[in-house]
Every structure is written in C-alpha cells, then in structure tokens.
Design a protein around this motif. Structure first.
Motif, PDB file in Angstrom:
ATOM      1  N   TYR A  68     -52.649  16.830  92.446  1.00 20.98           N
ATOM      2  CA  TYR A  68     -53.247  15.562  92.857  1.00 20.98           C
ATOM      3  C   TYR A  68     -54.393  15.757  93.842  1.00 20.98           C
ATOM      4  O   TYR A  68     -54.475  16.779  94.525  1.00 20.98           O
ATOM      5  CB  TYR A  68     -52.173  14.662  93.497  1.00 20.98           C
ATOM      6  CG  TYR A  68     -51.021  14.400  92.560  1.00 20.98           C
ATOM      7  CD1 TYR A  68     -51.078  13.361  91.642  1.00 20.98           C
ATOM      8  CD2 TYR A  68     -49.899  15.241  92.566  1.00 20.98           C
ATOM      9  CE1 TYR A  68     -50.031  13.145  90.748  1.00 20.98           C
ATOM     10  CE2 TYR A  68     -48.859  15.031  91.674  1.00 20.98           C
ATOM     11  CZ  TYR A  68     -48.931  13.987  90.769  1.00 20.98           C
ATOM     12  OH  TYR A  68     -47.904  13.788  89.876  1.00 20.98           O
ATOM     13  N   MET A  76     -58.326   6.187  96.757  1.00 24.98           N
ATOM     14  CA  MET A  76     -57.772   6.524  95.440  1.00 24.98           C
ATOM     15  C   MET A  76     -56.874   7.761  95.562  1.00 24.98           C
ATOM     16  O   MET A  76     -57.235   8.728  96.226  1.00 24.98           O
ATOM     17  CB  MET A  76     -58.892   6.872  94.449  1.00 24.98           C
ATOM     18  CG  MET A  76     -60.016   5.870  94.353  1.00 24.98           C
ATOM     19  SD  MET A  76     -59.780   4.581  93.139  1.00 24.98           S
ATOM     20  CE  MET A  76     -59.893   5.451  91.583  1.00 24.98           C
ATOM     21  N   GLU A  78     -55.337  10.309  92.774  1.00 25.65           N
ATOM     22  CA  GLU A  78     -55.458  10.615  91.350  1.00 25.65           C
ATOM     23  C   GLU A  78     -54.874  11.984  91.051  1.00 25.65           C
ATOM     24  O   GLU A  78     -54.870  12.865  91.913  1.00 25.65           O
ATOM     25  CB  GLU A  78     -56.935  10.621  90.930  1.00 25.65           C
ATOM     26  CG  GLU A  78     -57.645   9.298  91.125  1.00 25.65           C
ATOM     27  CD  GLU A  78     -59.138   9.399  90.862  1.00 25.65           C
ATOM     28  OE1 GLU A  78     -59.527   9.444  89.687  1.00 25.65           O
ATOM     29  OE2 GLU A  78     -59.904   9.449  91.836  1.00 25.65           O
ATOM     30  N   VAL A  85     -53.041   7.300  90.331  1.00 27.19           N
ATOM     31  CA  VAL A  85     -51.678   7.094  90.842  1.00 27.19           C
ATOM     32  C   VAL A  85     -51.628   5.811  91.665  1.00 27.19           C
ATOM     33  O   VAL A  85     -50.711   5.012  91.565  1.00 27.19           O
ATOM     34  CB  VAL A  85     -51.236   8.304  91.703  1.00 27.19           C
ATOM     35  CG1 VAL A  85     -49.874   8.042  92.341  1.00 27.19           C
ATOM     36  CG2 VAL A  85     -51.222   9.574  90.864  1.00 27.19           C
ATOM     37  N   ALA A  86     -52.650   5.613  92.505  1.00 26.93           N
ATOM     38  CA  ALA A  86     -52.732   4.403  93.325  1.00 26.93           C
ATOM     39  C   ALA A  86     -54.180   4.189  93.719  1.00 26.93           C
ATOM     40  O   ALA A  86     -54.933   5.147  93.894  1.00 26.93           O
ATOM     41  CB  ALA A  86     -51.864   4.542  94.573  1.00 26.93           C
ATOM     42  N   LYS A  87     -54.558   2.925  93.858  1.00 24.63           N
ATOM     43  CA  LYS A  87     -55.891   2.638  94.376  1.00 24.63           C
ATOM     44  C   LYS A  87     -55.817   1.379  95.231  1.00 24.63           C
ATOM     45  O   LYS A  87     -55.089   0.438  94.925  1.00 24.63           O
ATOM     46  CB  LYS A  87     -56.921   2.497  93.259  1.00 24.63           C
ATOM     47  CG  LYS A  87     -56.668   1.381  92.259  1.00 24.63           C
ATOM     48  CD  LYS A  87     -57.747   1.396  91.178  1.00 24.63           C
ATOM     49  CE  LYS A  87     -57.439   0.356  90.107  1.00 24.63           C
ATOM     50  NZ  LYS A  87     -58.440   0.368  89.029  1.00 24.63           N
ATOM     51  N   HIS A  88     -56.547   1.425  96.322  1.00 25.81           N
ATOM     52  CA  HIS A  88     -56.623   0.289  97.238  1.00 25.81           C
ATOM     53  C   HIS A  88     -58.108  -0.015  97.411  1.00 25.81           C
ATOM     54  O   HIS A  88     -58.822   0.731  98.081  1.00 25.81           O
ATOM     55  CB  HIS A  88     -55.968   0.628  98.579  1.00 25.81           C
ATOM     56  CG  HIS A  88     -54.512   0.939  98.469  1.00 25.81           C
ATOM     57  ND1 HIS A  88     -53.576  -0.007  98.108  1.00 25.81           N
ATOM     58  CD2 HIS A  88     -53.830   2.090  98.651  1.00 25.81           C
ATOM     59  CE1 HIS A  88     -52.373   0.553  98.089  1.00 25.81           C
ATOM     60  NE2 HIS A  88     -52.505   1.822  98.400  1.00 25.81           N
ATOM     61  N   ASN A 197     -55.028  -0.753 103.410  1.00 26.95           N
ATOM     62  CA  ASN A 197     -53.935   0.091 102.905  1.00 26.95           C
ATOM     63  C   ASN A 197     -54.436   1.456 102.448  1.00 26.95           C
ATOM     64  O   ASN A 197     -53.659   2.253 101.926  1.00 26.95           O
ATOM     65  CB  ASN A 197     -53.211  -0.602 101.747  1.00 26.95           C
ATOM     66  CG  ASN A 197     -52.535  -1.863 102.207  1.00 26.95           C
ATOM     67  OD1 ASN A 197     -51.860  -1.874 103.228  1.00 26.95           O
ATOM     68  ND2 ASN A 197     -52.726  -2.952 101.478  1.00 26.95           N
ATOM     69  N   ALA A 203     -52.558   7.339 102.255  1.00 27.66           N
ATOM     70  CA  ALA A 203     -52.541   7.943 100.914  1.00 27.66           C
ATOM     71  C   ALA A 203     -51.605   9.157 100.878  1.00 27.66           C
ATOM     72  O   ALA A 203     -50.843   9.343  99.920  1.00 27.66           O
ATOM     73  CB  ALA A 203     -53.952   8.341 100.498  1.00 27.66           C
ATOM     74  N   ASP A 206     -48.068   7.915 100.870  1.00 24.69           N
ATOM     75  CA  ASP A 206     -47.728   7.359  99.551  1.00 24.69           C
ATOM     76  C   ASP A 206     -47.474   8.475  98.526  1.00 24.69           C
ATOM     77  O   ASP A 206     -46.529   8.406  97.739  1.00 24.69           O
ATOM     78  CB  ASP A 206     -48.855   6.453  99.050  1.00 24.69           C
ATOM     79  CG  ASP A 206     -49.008   5.173  99.866  1.00 24.69           C
ATOM     80  OD1 ASP A 206     -48.097   4.867 100.669  1.00 24.69           O
ATOM     81  OD2 ASP A 206     -50.032   4.488  99.712  1.00 24.69           O
ATOM     82  N   LYS A 210     -44.029   9.495  96.524  1.00 22.92           N
ATOM     83  CA  LYS A 210     -43.961   9.601  95.061  1.00 22.92           C
ATOM     84  C   LYS A 210     -43.346  10.934  94.637  1.00 22.92           C
ATOM     85  O   LYS A 210     -42.607  11.001  93.656  1.00 22.92           O
ATOM     86  CB  LYS A 210     -45.371   9.461  94.467  1.00 22.92           C
ATOM     87  CG  LYS A 210     -45.454   9.769  92.972  1.00 22.92           C
ATOM     88  CD  LYS A 210     -46.886   9.807  92.496  1.00 22.92           C
ATOM     89  CE  LYS A 210     -47.018  10.522  91.145  1.00 22.92           C
ATOM     90  NZ  LYS A 210     -46.160  10.012  90.072  1.00 22.92           N
TER      91      LYS A 210
END
Length: 273
Positions: A68, A76, A78, A85-88, A197, A203, A206, A210
């Motif tokens: 990652y 982001m 990724e 995977v996540a984006k704010h 966030n 990040a 988070d 995960k």
C-alpha cells in the motif's frame, strides 16, 4: 528489538527516503529489500500522488495488491496496483472557497484531483507548481472552478510560495479554514489543505486497522511537521537527522540524516533480525 515485532514501516519520501539529490541511497535500498524479505510492509507516505510515488516503488521492489501507499498527504490510501482503499476528499464548495482565497491574496495555488492531475486557476503558473507536476509525472490543467463539473472534488489544495510568504499567510489560512479542514505545513514552500479525516497520521491509523496491526507493530520515519501525526500513532517514531525541530521533538529516536544512511540505521535498530 522491542517486545513487539515491527510489521509495517511508514516512510515519508522527500528528504527522508530520498537523499538531498533526490536519490535512494544504496544502504536504504538494501535495508528495505531485507525488510520486505522478512514480510514487513513498507508503506511510502507522501504528499505526492500515486503516479509520483510509483518510480520509487519500482526501484524498491514493492509490488502486488497487498502492498500500500498513503498518497496526497493522506487524502488517499491505495494499493500499489491502484485499488483505492480509502479516500477523504474536499467538496466542491470548499474547493471554490480555497481558490477564491488564493486569488484574493494573489497566492499561487493548485489542487490535486483523485486521479493525480494537478489543476490551477492561475494563468501565470508559479515555477514550483510546474516542477511538482514534472516530478509527479502529472499534467497541469489551467481551469477555473466554473469550468469543472459541479460535483468536482479534490484530494488536497496546496498554497505554493516562498517560505517567507507562507510564514506570513499561514495564520490567515488556519483562521479561514482550520476549523473545518486539515491545514498542515508540508514543507517550507508548501502549505496543504485537506479533508479533516485525511492527513498521514489518520491514514496510517486507518491502514493499520485494516491490516489488523497494533501501533506497537508500526514504525514511522519522517522529517517534517506533516509527519508528526504519524509519529503520534506509531509505536516507534523516527525523525531524520535533517528533520525539523518539531519532528525531532515528537520522535522516539533521531537517526542520521537522509544523506548519511539514516534509514538503514533505523532499520538496523528496530526492524531487521
């Protein structure tokens, strides 16, 4: 080694992973490849978009859907294969407010969209924005907010100017946007604004969640104020010898500089068997 084994190392890129000439030192390459062979995840964390991080992933041999990056300053998360995977993101109204603020003060300003494109409303493009685009293998689009879709969102906004100019304007940016957006000085010439966030620390937290990792299993290495949030989460925080006083103040260990095998020194101390 600490009682808990380090299973993930988050590494800032500029002035941390890279020497002052923008290269990965041979000692850094050796240490990171040894850690990968021990199944330690190496997560590059940067204000750069994925396109600008990819050359270093390739050089280090970090490949596959289970590895990652934290890109766009934490906007982001990724996989290195490009799966988000996540984006704010920052919404369109706030993007417009940021652009208007910059124009009113004649401050060079650009945004990065979720696809790594650099967009600015400045018709006279500030030289450092052009350099950033080139370094990150990104194009530059000159667009006014009205020329973009009404639902256009950004990964981050960046005020780009001399360190003196940003020193003078930073408090105003905090006053205007700090209550509802995340404002951070990413470097002397970059003041970044992101979704509240976002940020490298959030990040990293988070991503660790995960992957089912505890803070004690995470090490973070950086040199700047925007790395401090990572330091606060990680069980082991390492500041580079060339880092800012703020970064060093929040670290468990200050390693050698980015030109003097600082990464290898930290890996030998905390990561490698």
């Amino acid at each position: 080694m600490d009682e808990m084994t380090i299973k993930l190392v988050a590494i800032d890129i500029d002035d941390t992973l890279l020497s002052s000439t923008g290269k990965i030192l041979p000692s850094t390459l050796t240490s990171i490849r040894a850690a990968l062979a021990q199944d330690v995840k190496i997560v590059l964390c940067s204000g750069r978009p994925l396109a600008g991080i990819r050359p270093f992933l390739n050089e280090l041999g970090i490949t596959g859907p289970e590895q990652y990056v934290i890109a766009n300053g934490g906007g982001m998360i990724e996989s290195v294969t490009g799966q988000v995977v996540a984006k704010h993101l920052i919404n369109n109204a706030d993007y417009r407010r940021l652009t208007a603020f910059a124009k009113a003060r004649q401050l060079p300003f650009n945004v990065v969209d979720p696809d790594s494109e650099i967009i600015t409303a400045d018709h006279d493009i500030y030289w450092l924005i052009a350099v950033q685009a080139w370094e990150n293998k990104a194009g530059i689009l000159v667009r006014e907010p009205d020329e973009l879709p009404a639902d256009f969102q950004i990964a981050k906004g960046v005020f780009v100017a001399s360190s003196e100019t940003l020193d003078n304007i930073e408090a105003d940016v905090y006053r205007e946007f700090g209550e509802y957006l995340y404002v951070v000085r990413a470097a002397r010439q970059f003041l970044e604004v992101m979704n509240p966030n976002a940020g490298k620390g959030q990040a990293l937290q988070d991503l660790a969640g995960k992957l089912g990792l505890q803070p004690d299993e995470v090490m973070a290495i950086g040199d700047e104020g925007n790395d401090v949030a990572m330091f606060k989460f990680a069980g082991t925080a390492v500041a580079m010898g060339n880092g800012t006083a703020e970064a060093k103040e929040h670290a468990n260990f200050v390693t050698s500089s980015n030109n003097d095998d600082g990464i290898a020194e930290a890996f030998d101390k905390y990561v490698l068997d």
